[in-house]
Write a protein that holds these residues in place. Structure first.
Motif, short mmCIF file in Angstrom:
data_model
loop_
_atom_site.label_atom_id
_atom_site.label_comp_id
_atom_site.label_asym_id
_atom_site.label_seq_id
_atom_site.Cartn_x
_atom_site.Cartn_y
_atom_site.Cartn_z
N ASP A 77 0.83 -1.21 0.00
CA ASP A 77 0.00 0.00 0.00
C ASP A 77 0.87 1.26 0.00
OD1 ASP A 77 -2.33 -1.44 -0.06
OD2 ASP A 77 -2.69 -1.33 2.10
N ILE A 78 1.97 1.23 0.75
CA ILE A 78 2.87 2.39 0.80
C ILE A 78 3.51 2.63 -0.57
CG2 ILE A 78 5.08 3.21 1.74
CD1 ILE A 78 4.25 1.84 4.40
N VAL A 79 3.97 1.55 -1.19
CA VAL A 79 4.58 1.68 -2.52
C VAL A 79 3.56 2.24 -3.51
CG1 VAL A 79 5.54 0.42 -4.48
CG2 VAL A 79 6.31 -0.11 -2.17
N ARG A 80 2.36 1.70 -3.49
CA ARG A 80 1.32 2.12 -4.43
C ARG A 80 0.94 3.59 -4.21
NH1 ARG A 80 -2.32 -1.85 -3.80
NH2 ARG A 80 -2.01 -2.90 -5.78
N SER A 81 0.75 3.99 -2.95
CA SER A 81 0.29 5.35 -2.68
C SER A 81 1.40 6.39 -2.79
CB SER A 81 -0.35 5.43 -1.28
OG SER A 81 0.61 5.09 -0.29
N SER A 82 2.64 5.99 -2.46
CA SER A 82 3.74 6.95 -2.45
C SER A 82 4.48 7.03 -3.78
CB SER A 82 4.75 6.61 -1.35
OG SER A 82 4.13 6.63 -0.08
N LEU A 83 4.65 5.88 -4.44
CA LEU A 83 5.48 5.83 -5.64
C LEU A 83 4.68 5.53 -6.91
CD1 LEU A 83 8.45 3.80 -4.11
CD2 LEU A 83 8.24 6.29 -4.35
N GLY A 84 3.46 5.07 -6.74
CA GLY A 84 2.61 4.83 -7.90
C GLY A 84 2.58 3.37 -8.34
N GLU A 85 1.60 3.09 -9.21
CA GLU A 85 1.39 1.72 -9.70
C GLU A 85 2.57 1.21 -10.51
OE1 GLU A 85 -0.98 -1.44 -9.17
OE2 GLU A 85 -1.71 0.58 -8.65
N ASP A 86 3.24 2.12 -11.24
CA ASP A 86 4.39 1.69 -12.06
C ASP A 86 5.51 1.15 -11.18
OD1 ASP A 86 3.09 2.35 -14.36
OD2 ASP A 86 4.13 4.26 -14.67
N ALA A 87 5.73 1.78 -10.04
CA ALA A 87 6.78 1.31 -9.13
C ALA A 87 6.44 -0.08 -8.60
CB ALA A 87 6.96 2.29 -7.97
N LEU A 88 5.17 -0.30 -8.30
CA LEU A 88 4.74 -1.61 -7.83
C LEU A 88 4.94 -2.66 -8.91
CD1 LEU A 88 3.53 -3.07 -5.41
CD2 LEU A 88 1.26 -2.49 -6.26
N ASP A 89 4.62 -2.31 -10.14
CA ASP A 89 4.83 -3.23 -11.27
C ASP A 89 6.31 -3.56 -11.43
OD1 ASP A 89 2.13 -3.34 -11.81
OD2 ASP A 89 2.21 -1.83 -13.41
N GLN A 90 7.18 -2.58 -11.21
CA GLN A 90 8.61 -2.83 -11.32
C GLN A 90 9.09 -3.81 -10.26
OE1 GLN A 90 10.30 1.21 -11.26
NE2 GLN A 90 11.01 0.87 -13.34
#
Length: 201
Positions: A77-90
């Motif tokens: 959730d932190i990655v998604r909200s702070s860095l965005g969906e692209d960061a989570l995909d990476q």
């Protein structure tokens, strides 16, 4: 463990599986039911009294390993909200690549599809997936995972399940078809995959 591995069973079937008497199985089931860990449902089989089938409750499911579920979901959730969906995909892509490389070192050494599937099952079982495989009557292979130790993460982010399927397809070889049939995250008791060889182009 037997109900987790094999799904809902009657008292008689469980007794046979555990090589104990029907009465011993019944006593164990009643004790687990009192603790809220199993529940019985009636199954009608035509004429006669309905039979009882026993299955694990959500409370029992929670006793199996969950790989630090709450922390994992929080971090996602932190990655998604702070860095965005692209960061989570990476992050998922990096994990997919690492897993693929590690699996290929082991699975790639095996001759034949059955050998590769058996090696994959050993790897997955060592990671907590309670995996097994068997050959179907039509010659296809069925890979079953009775537990998902990353279920919370996979529920929070479906990308993990997509990546897992791609890893299986990659490590089992280019002339292999892998199709997911059951899915824990979608409400299934287990994840299962039908695997078959296909003709090369």
């Amino acid at each position: 463990m037997a109900l987790k591995m094999h799904g809902a069973m009657s008292t008689a079937a469980l007794a046979t599986k555990l090589a104990i008497t029907g009465e011993a199985a019944r006593q164990q089931l009643l004790r687990l039911a009192e603790e809220g860990l199993v529940a019985a449902t009636a199954q009608s089989r035509g004429v006669g009294r309905p039979s009882q089938s026993w299955a694990l409750t959500p409370a029992a499911q929670a006793r199996f390993p969950d790989t630090h579920a709450a922390l994992t979901v929080q971090l996602l959730d932190i990655v998604r909200s702070s860095l965005g969906e692209d960061a989570l995909d990476q992050i998922i892509s990096v994990r997919e690549a690492d897993t693929k490389a590690a699996y290929k070192r082991v699975v790639g050494e095996q001759a034949g599809l059955r050998g590769r599937v058996a090696a994959l099952v050993r790897l997955r079982s060592a990671e907590g997936y309670m995996a097994e495989w068997r050959e179907a009557e039509d010659g296809s292979l069925l890979l079953v995972e009775n537990h998902c130790p990353i279920c919370a993460a996979a529920t929070a982010c479906q990308g993990f399940c997509r990546a897992e399927l791609e890893v299986f397809r990659s490590v089992l070889g280019p002339n292999t078809e892998v199709r997911r049939e059951e899915h824990i995250v979608s409400g299934g008791r287990r994840c299962s995959y039908v695997i078959r060889e296909v003709a090369g182009e």
